[in-house]
Write a protein that holds these residues in place. Structure first.
Motif, PDB file in Angstrom:
ATOM      1  N   GLY A  49      -5.432  15.097  11.539  1.00  0.00           N
ATOM      2  CA  GLY A  49      -3.991  15.716  11.563  1.00  0.00           C
ATOM      3  C   GLY A  49      -2.980  14.607  10.778  1.00  0.00           C
ATOM      4  O   GLY A  49      -3.393  13.912   9.850  1.00  0.00           O
ATOM      5  N   ARG A  50      -1.989  14.836  11.124  1.00  0.00           N
ATOM      6  CA  ARG A  50      -0.616  14.003  10.485  1.00  0.00           C
ATOM      7  C   ARG A  50      -0.554  12.850  10.981  1.00  0.00           C
ATOM      8  O   ARG A  50      -0.426  12.609  12.325  1.00  0.00           O
ATOM      9  CB  ARG A  50       0.572  14.844  10.378  1.00  0.00           C
ATOM     10  N   PRO A 250      -2.619  14.918  16.867  1.00  0.00           N
ATOM     11  CA  PRO A 250      -2.031  14.209  15.623  1.00  0.00           C
ATOM     12  C   PRO A 250      -1.078  13.222  15.836  1.00  0.00           C
ATOM     13  O   PRO A 250      -0.405  13.042  16.801  1.00  0.00           O
ATOM     14  CB  PRO A 250      -1.283  15.626  15.130  1.00  0.00           C
TER      15      PRO A 250
END
Length: 277
Positions: A49-50, A250
């Motif tokens: 994810g981020r 994330p």
């Protein structure tokens, strides 16, 4: 050069030169995964994810990652490189990738595939070459929202699961740090028989392990499971939906770091199982 595994009427195609992603998973002539250079199913490591603003800390050290999803870094580095095939036979294959810049630590990622007539087992390990570092690992499969095949197009897929919590998502698409009650755990999104995008780009927690079912009515049921307890559900695109088992949420390099050491590598396993309806 692609690697193909077969078991019964199941065929798995792996592309080690394109991030060691699964380029195709066909069951009896029906392709389950969205096709294209960016799609299929790719591994996520050494993060998932981020990462907020591409920055993370390891003790007193602060590191900057490339902003490949501005203003954030997303989905790790291993999906962007070529992997080496370590071994392969008709039903199994193993590949390795040595971590290099822009990841600031030396290490190795290993990914194995084991295909059976009704199951695909995925394993990934992240190990260090010396210095410990925080890391995550997981997979990002793109499942076709509508299946094409010998019997023509299917109805749109339904996503079913029960989660212990949902990571509250901020306007920046990062978890806020709050755990909230999950949104409805099953839905079928369609309009006049045509699939439409949904609203999920969210991380859910499953304390007993990831367990998500995809159903294409009267065609296939696919179950995605893992002993790890985080999964991201993404269905904002019209062509495909994603069910992403992963070892942390994330931005987890900052909020939920898991140290990889010489004596304690990171290991994750996921299973994709299917049956005809």
């Amino acid at each position: 050069m692609q690697t193909r595994l077969t078991a019964g009427d199941a065929e798995l195609t792996i592309d080690p030169d394109n991030g060691c992603r699964i380029a195709g998973l066909r069951i009896g002539g029906t392709e389950l995964l969205r096709q294209g250079e960016r799609y299929g199913s790719f591994p996520m490591a050494p993060w998932c994810g981020r990462v907020a603003n591409g920055e993370f800390r390891d003790g007193a050290d602060k590191h900057q990652l490339p902003l490949n999803a501005p203003p954030h870094a997303i989905h790790g580095t291993v999906r962007d490189g070529a992997w080496r095939r370590a071994e392969a036979d008709e039903r199994t294959a193993a590949f390795t990738y040595d971590l290099v810049a822009p990841w600031p630590y030396a290490g190795r990622v290993t990914q194995t595939f084991e295909l059976a007539e009704d199951t695909l087992t995925l394993r990934m390990g992240v190990e260090t070459a010396g210095e410990s570092f925080p890391a995550q690992a997981g997979w990002h499969p793109w499942f076709n929202r509508v299946l094409d095949g010998p019997d023509g197009p299917s109805a749109p897929v339904r996503i079913d699961f029960t989660a212990g919590w949902q990571e509250e998502r901020g306007d920046d698409h990062l978890p806020t740090g709050r755990r909230i009650d999950p949104s409805p755990s099953s839905q079928l999104r369609s309009s006049r028989g045509y699939p439409i995008p949904g609203l999920w780009d969210d991380c859910f927690g499953m304390p007993g392990g990831v367990d998500v079912t995809l159903t294409w009515p009267e065609r296939f049921e696919v179950k995605i499971t893992s002993r790890d307890e985080w999964v991201v559900i993404y269905d904002e695109q019209e062509a495909a939906v994603c069910v992403e088992p992963q070892s942390g949420p994330p931005n987890g390099l900052n909020t939920h770091p898991r140290l990889v050491t010489l004596i304690d590598p990171l290991e994750i396993t996921a299973t994709i199982a299917w049956r005809r309806l």
